[in-house]
Design a protein around this motif. Structure first.
Motif, mmCIF file in Angstrom:
data_model
loop_
_atom_site.group_PDB
_atom_site.id
_atom_site.type_symbol
_atom_site.label_atom_id
_atom_site.label_comp_id
_atom_site.label_asym_id
_atom_site.label_seq_id
_atom_site.Cartn_x
_atom_site.Cartn_y
_atom_site.Cartn_z
ATOM 1 N N CYS A 193 8.124 3.775 3.755
ATOM 2 C CA CYS A 193 8.410 2.125 3.690
ATOM 3 C C CYS A 193 10.278 1.642 2.640
ATOM 4 O O CYS A 193 11.190 0.768 3.390
ATOM 5 N N TRP A 194 10.344 2.741 1.903
ATOM 6 C CA TRP A 194 11.918 2.179 1.079
ATOM 7 C C TRP A 194 13.209 2.299 1.273
ATOM 8 O O TRP A 194 13.886 1.751 2.179
ATOM 9 N N ALA A 195 12.799 3.295 3.014
ATOM 10 C CA ALA A 195 14.431 3.406 4.436
ATOM 11 C C ALA A 195 14.098 1.858 5.443
ATOM 12 O O ALA A 195 15.048 1.501 5.684
ATOM 13 N N MET A 196 12.568 1.660 5.904
ATOM 14 C CA MET A 196 12.790 0.936 6.960
ATOM 15 C C MET A 196 12.377 -0.369 6.924
ATOM 16 O O MET A 196 12.269 -1.392 6.952
ATOM 17 N N VAL A 197 12.000 -0.611 5.729
ATOM 18 C CA VAL A 197 11.272 -2.650 4.934
ATOM 19 C C VAL A 197 12.724 -3.212 5.341
ATOM 20 O O VAL A 197 12.524 -4.420 5.867
ATOM 21 N N GLY A 198 14.258 -2.681 5.149
ATOM 22 C CA GLY A 198 15.008 -3.644 5.240
ATOM 23 C C GLY A 198 15.184 -4.289 6.929
ATOM 24 O O GLY A 198 15.671 -4.719 7.688
ATOM 25 N N PHE A 221 -1.851 5.135 2.413
ATOM 26 C CA PHE A 221 -0.566 5.840 3.339
ATOM 27 C C PHE A 221 -1.209 5.307 4.807
ATOM 28 O O PHE A 221 -1.240 4.193 5.643
ATOM 29 N N ILE A 222 -2.383 5.638 5.193
ATOM 30 C CA ILE A 222 -4.168 5.291 6.079
ATOM 31 C C ILE A 222 -3.401 4.002 6.101
ATOM 32 O O ILE A 222 -3.245 3.560 7.005
ATOM 33 N N GLY A 223 -3.769 3.225 5.558
ATOM 34 C CA GLY A 223 -4.170 2.065 5.469
ATOM 35 C C GLY A 223 -3.092 1.014 5.823
ATOM 36 O O GLY A 223 -3.396 0.342 6.647
ATOM 37 N N ALA A 224 -1.780 1.494 5.265
ATOM 38 C CA ALA A 224 -0.861 0.676 5.062
ATOM 39 C C ALA A 224 -0.373 0.825 6.727
ATOM 40 O O ALA A 224 0.331 -0.309 7.599
ATOM 41 N N LEU A 269 0.535 -1.542 0.520
ATOM 42 C CA LEU A 269 -0.318 -0.244 -0.004
ATOM 43 C C LEU A 269 1.412 1.378 0.084
ATOM 44 O O LEU A 269 0.525 2.498 -0.720
ATOM 45 N N SER A 270 1.962 1.300 0.264
ATOM 46 C CA SER A 270 2.823 2.423 0.739
ATOM 47 C C SER A 270 3.279 2.572 -0.655
ATOM 48 O O SER A 270 3.663 4.063 -0.422
ATOM 49 N N ILE A 271 3.747 1.383 -1.320
ATOM 50 C CA ILE A 271 4.706 2.116 -2.753
ATOM 51 C C ILE A 271 3.307 2.452 -3.520
ATOM 52 O O ILE A 271 3.209 3.088 -4.270
ATOM 53 N N ILE A 272 1.904 2.257 -3.326
ATOM 54 C CA ILE A 272 0.898 2.750 -4.376
ATOM 55 C C ILE A 272 0.822 4.457 -4.398
ATOM 56 O O ILE A 272 0.504 5.767 -4.949
ATOM 57 N N GLY A 273 0.744 5.001 -2.609
ATOM 58 C CA GLY A 273 0.424 5.850 -2.208
ATOM 59 C C GLY A 273 1.567 7.225 -3.069
ATOM 60 O O GLY A 273 1.582 7.841 -3.278
ATOM 61 N N TYR A 274 3.322 5.964 -2.339
ATOM 62 C CA TYR A 274 4.483 6.313 -2.564
ATOM 63 C C TYR A 274 4.661 7.105 -4.515
ATOM 64 O O TYR A 274 4.908 7.948 -4.520
ATOM 65 N N THR A 275 4.523 6.274 -5.116
ATOM 66 C CA THR A 275 4.089 5.594 -6.191
ATOM 67 C C THR A 275 3.749 7.705 -7.010
ATOM 68 O O THR A 275 3.906 8.326 -8.296
ATOM 69 N N CYS A 276 2.463 7.852 -6.650
ATOM 70 C CA CYS A 276 0.978 8.808 -7.232
ATOM 71 C C CYS A 276 1.614 9.709 -7.246
ATOM 72 O O CYS A 276 1.782 10.893 -7.823
#
Length: 439
Positions: free
Chosen positions: A353-358, A414-417, A258-265
């Motif tokens: 999401c990109w910084a914290m997923v790892g 983002f809120i859903g994520a 869900l975060s990637i959808i918001g980020y890309t948009c």
């Protein structure tokens, strides 16, 4: 789950216990514990952080400037007969390919080591950009700027994303945050330079100059970066299906999706959003650049505080704040000043999401299972990466405010994520309370 590892340092062989998914690691308690004999918390790892930052700038940073190319393609009708949604799929294709072939990159790293796949990625990325500069038809752009560029970036980014957690025991968050800031720094540089090159030279030479710059940076980083695979001995399986049954992976994967959808948009829509409210293409590129600047500032801050107040606490707060910025600030962005404010403030959190997923996966599953967990998450994340911007273009209104539905949709993502991480937060708290009562 407790994993017994045998790790060899330069001088001795030592056995130690690694306990992933603990309350201490995810909530930032007990960070002052003594390091294990073969653990690191910096040293040459900081050189690797700089290398990862530069690689991220040369991959995701260049991809982050796609909004400038998209605006150019649409406004000039660069390839007659190509629809706006088709153009959006070029950026979505490259972004999805970075993630989709993660299992292949993980397997190649296990077979050939770290550096050979990185060399392949550097050659692919430079070749893709040069190939795009000679594109005369849209399908050639799909193959070069979309497919081949995504493959090159994947071999570079996925091939190095697991290295930094190997060097840091306590400060994974800040180290990964600094490295992830490369996406914002690269996006800032390439957004402004690309718009300037297209305006003052042409789009073909914009591609070629970018290819030269990224190739030079990648070569230097490949020479300097070092892994600790001999010490840690990660499994590096392309897929470990046993992990799919773990609720931690399902919740983190959904948060990432869900975060990637918001980020890309947000990132790809800002330049065109500016044009739609009457601003110039240059002002649109500035908005995209400032969003990347916000990411460069925000990711290290999120990483730093995740090490202090707890990983989940910080990630949930930052993701929720990204949604609030979209719903409250972006929706009111009918002027240049309002969009400037959103670009900087929203940029600080939309790329969490990109910084914290790892670090989150490292905390949840341990270093040995990290490559397998990342491969699964990357593959799942390829779907929203491919279609998010096409969804955004489809949600645009024919009349002003053109991007209102896109703004509301992004905020809700983002809120859903953030909400999908709440059960994981309570799960860890309950497990810690039960363990405390048993002791």
């Amino acid at each position: 789950m407790t994993v017994l590892q045998t790790c060899a340092s330069d001088d001795e062989t030592t056995e130690y216990l690694e306990t992933p998914a603990s309350e201490e690691t995810l909530d930032g308690i007990g960070v002052e514990e003594q390091l294990q004999p073969d653990e690191h918390d910096g040293g040459y790892g900081w050189v690797c952080v700089v290398c990862q930052l530069m690689i991220t700038a040369s991959t995701w940073g260049v991809n982050g400037a796609f909004g400038v190319y998209l605006t150019h393609y649409i406004s000039t009708n660069a390839f007659p007969g190509t629809s706006e949604i088709a153009y959006s799929f070029i950026g979505g294709l490259s972004q999805s390919q970075i993630l989709l072939i993660a299992p292949l990159v993980t397997h190649a790293t296990r077979v050939f080591g770290t550096k050979p796949p990185l060399v392949v990625g550097a050659v692919m990325e430079a070749g893709a950009l040069i190939g795009a500069s000679f594109a005369k038809q849209s399908w050639q752009l799909f193959l070069s700027q979309g497919l081949l560029f995504g493959w090159g970036c994947s071999f570079l980014y996925i091939g190095t994303i697991g290295i930094i957690p190997q060097w840091f025991a306590r400060r994974k968050g800040i180290a990964n945050g600094i490295a992830a800031a490369g996406s914002g720094i690269g996006g800032l540089i390439y957004s402004l330079s690309t718009e300037a090159m297209i305006s003052n030279i042409n789009v073909a030479w914009a591609f070629r100059i970018t290819a030269i710059c990224t190739a030079a940076v990648n070569i230097i980083c490949i020479i300097l970066i070092k892994d600790r695979n001999k010490h840690i001995q990660p499994t590096q399986n392309a897929f470990d299906l046993g992990l799919v049954r773990r609720p931690e992976l399902l919740l983190i994967s959904t948060w990432m999706f869900l975060s990637i959808i918001g980020y890309t948009c947000v990132l790809f829509s800002l330049p065109d959003n500016a044009v739609r409210i009457g601003l110039t293409a240059h002002q649109g590129s500035v908005l995209g650049a400032l969003a990347n600047l916000g990411m460069a500032i925000g990711r290290p801050i999120v990483g730093y505080f995740s090490d202090r107040v707890g990983r989940l606490n910080m990630v949930i707060s930052a993701t929720l704040l990204a949604g609030i910025w979209c719903l409250c600030l972006w929706t009111s962005g009918t002027s240049y000043s309002a969009l400037l404010a959103f670009s900087i403030l929203g940029g600080t959190t939309v790329g969490t999401c990109w910084a914290m997923v790892g670090p989150m996966l490292a905390d949840a599953f341990g270093m040995k299972l990290l490559p397998s967990a990342l491969s699964i998450v990357w593959t799942i994340s390829a779907v929203p990466s491919a279609f998010a911007e096409a969804m955004a273009l489809g949600l645009r209104r024919p009349q002003a405010p053109v991007y209102l539905d896109v703004q509301i949709f992004s905020g809700c993502m983002f809120i859903g994520a953030a909400l999908f991480l709440v059960p994981l937060r309570f799960k860890k708290r309950i497990e810690a309370m039960v363990l405390s009562e048993k002791q």
